[in-house]
Design a protein around this motif. Sequence first.
Motif, PDB file in Angstrom:
ATOM      1  N   SER A 117      75.002 -43.517  -6.391  1.00 18.40           N
ATOM      2  CA  SER A 117      76.245 -42.869  -5.988  1.00 18.40           C
ATOM      3  C   SER A 117      77.154 -42.572  -7.192  1.00 18.40           C
ATOM      4  N   ASP A 118      76.806 -43.084  -8.364  1.00 20.68           N
ATOM      5  CA  ASP A 118      77.598 -42.861  -9.572  1.00 20.68           C
ATOM      6  C   ASP A 118      77.242 -41.498 -10.176  1.00 20.68           C
ATOM      7  N   ALA A 119      78.058 -40.498  -9.873  1.00 21.09           N
ATOM      8  CA  ALA A 119      77.792 -39.121 -10.313  1.00 21.09           C
ATOM      9  C   ALA A 119      77.988 -38.925 -11.818  1.00 21.09           C
ATOM     10  N   ASN A 120      78.670 -39.866 -12.491  1.00 26.28           N
ATOM     11  CA  ASN A 120      78.805 -39.770 -13.942  1.00 26.28           C
ATOM     12  C   ASN A 120      77.505 -40.133 -14.644  1.00 26.28           C
ATOM     13  N   TYR A 121      76.717 -40.992 -14.026  1.00 27.48           N
ATOM     14  CA  TYR A 121      75.472 -41.460 -14.636  1.00 27.48           C
ATOM     15  C   TYR A 121      74.276 -40.613 -14.192  1.00 27.48           C
ATOM     16  N   TRP A 122      74.240 -40.275 -12.916  1.00 26.11           N
ATOM     17  CA  TRP A 122      73.105 -39.565 -12.330  1.00 26.11           C
ATOM     18  C   TRP A 122      73.418 -38.101 -12.072  1.00 26.11           C
ATOM     19  N   GLU A 123      72.393 -37.247 -12.167  1.00 22.36           N
ATOM     20  CA  GLU A 123      72.493 -35.882 -11.682  1.00 22.36           C
ATOM     21  C   GLU A 123      71.342 -35.679 -10.703  1.00 22.36           C
ATOM     22  N   ILE A 124      71.524 -34.775  -9.771  1.00 25.47           N
ATOM     23  CA  ILE A 124      70.521 -34.538  -8.748  1.00 25.47           C
ATOM     24  C   ILE A 124      69.717 -33.307  -9.117  1.00 25.47           C
ATOM     25  N   LYS A 125      68.401 -33.489  -9.154  1.00 21.51           N
ATOM     26  CA  LYS A 125      67.478 -32.376  -9.390  1.00 21.51           C
ATOM     27  C   LYS A 125      66.819 -32.052  -8.064  1.00 21.51           C
ATOM     28  N   SER A 126      66.980 -30.818  -7.625  1.00 20.96           N
ATOM     29  CA  SER A 126      66.350 -30.395  -6.375  1.00 20.96           C
ATOM     30  C   SER A 126      64.980 -29.811  -6.662  1.00 20.96           C
ATOM     31  N   HIS A 127      64.063 -30.084  -5.783  1.00 22.55           N
ATOM     32  CA  HIS A 127      62.699 -29.584  -5.889  1.00 22.55           C
ATOM     33  C   HIS A 127      62.441 -28.662  -4.715  1.00 22.55           C
ATOM     34  N   SER A 128      61.556 -27.771  -4.889  1.00 24.70           N
ATOM     35  CA  SER A 128      61.048 -26.884  -3.847  1.00 24.70           C
ATOM     36  C   SER A 128      61.924 -26.807  -2.589  1.00 24.70           C
ATOM     37  N   GLU A 129      62.420 -25.651  -2.319  1.00 26.73           N
ATOM     38  CA  GLU A 129      63.259 -25.450  -1.127  1.00 26.73           C
ATOM     39  C   GLU A 129      62.490 -25.736   0.156  1.00 26.73           C
ATOM     40  N   PRO A 133      68.830 -39.561 -14.715  1.00 27.15           N
ATOM     41  CA  PRO A 133      69.961 -40.000 -15.544  1.00 27.15           C
ATOM     42  C   PRO A 133      70.422 -38.876 -16.474  1.00 27.15           C
ATOM     43  N   ARG A 134      71.722 -38.733 -16.611  1.00 27.26           N
ATOM     44  CA  ARG A 134      72.272 -37.706 -17.501  1.00 27.26           C
ATOM     45  C   ARG A 134      71.988 -38.039 -18.968  1.00 27.26           C
ATOM     46  N   ASP A 135      72.065 -39.314 -19.322  1.00 27.38           N
ATOM     47  CA  ASP A 135      71.820 -39.764 -20.691  1.00 27.38           C
ATOM     48  C   ASP A 135      70.512 -40.556 -20.700  1.00 27.38           C
ATOM     49  N   LYS A 136      69.435 -39.900 -21.062  1.00 26.00           N
ATOM     50  CA  LYS A 136      68.113 -40.525 -21.001  1.00 26.00           C
ATOM     51  C   LYS A 136      67.961 -41.687 -21.982  1.00 26.00           C
ATOM     52  N   GLU A 137      68.582 -41.584 -23.145  1.00 24.52           N
ATOM     53  CA  GLU A 137      68.506 -42.666 -24.128  1.00 24.52           C
ATOM     54  C   GLU A 137      69.200 -43.924 -23.603  1.00 24.52           C
ATOM     55  N   LEU A 138      70.380 -43.766 -23.041  1.00 24.66           N
ATOM     56  CA  LEU A 138      71.100 -44.902 -22.443  1.00 24.66           C
ATOM     57  C   LEU A 138      70.270 -45.502 -21.316  1.00 24.66           C
TER      58      LEU A 138
END
Length: 62
Positions: free
Chosen positions: A13-25, A34-39
């Motif tokens: 639920s933490d939108a600062n850390y995660w982003e949502i990738k949608s697949h196939s409609e 994760p937005r920061d893969k290294e972290l």
Amino acid sequence: MSQPVYTSIPDTSDANYWEIKSHSEKHQSSTFVPRDKELHQQLKAKAWVEIQASLDRKRRNY
């Protein structure tokens, strides 16, 4: 607004850390990335060490 300091992997639920990738409609599936893969790698490594340390010696995987 400053970025929060993460000491563990947060809930999705933490939108600062995660982003949502949608697949196939067609299937309407989505994945949290994760937005920061290294972290994220650093936090995963830290969590792994903590989990392994909490297990009995016989059950450790390292």
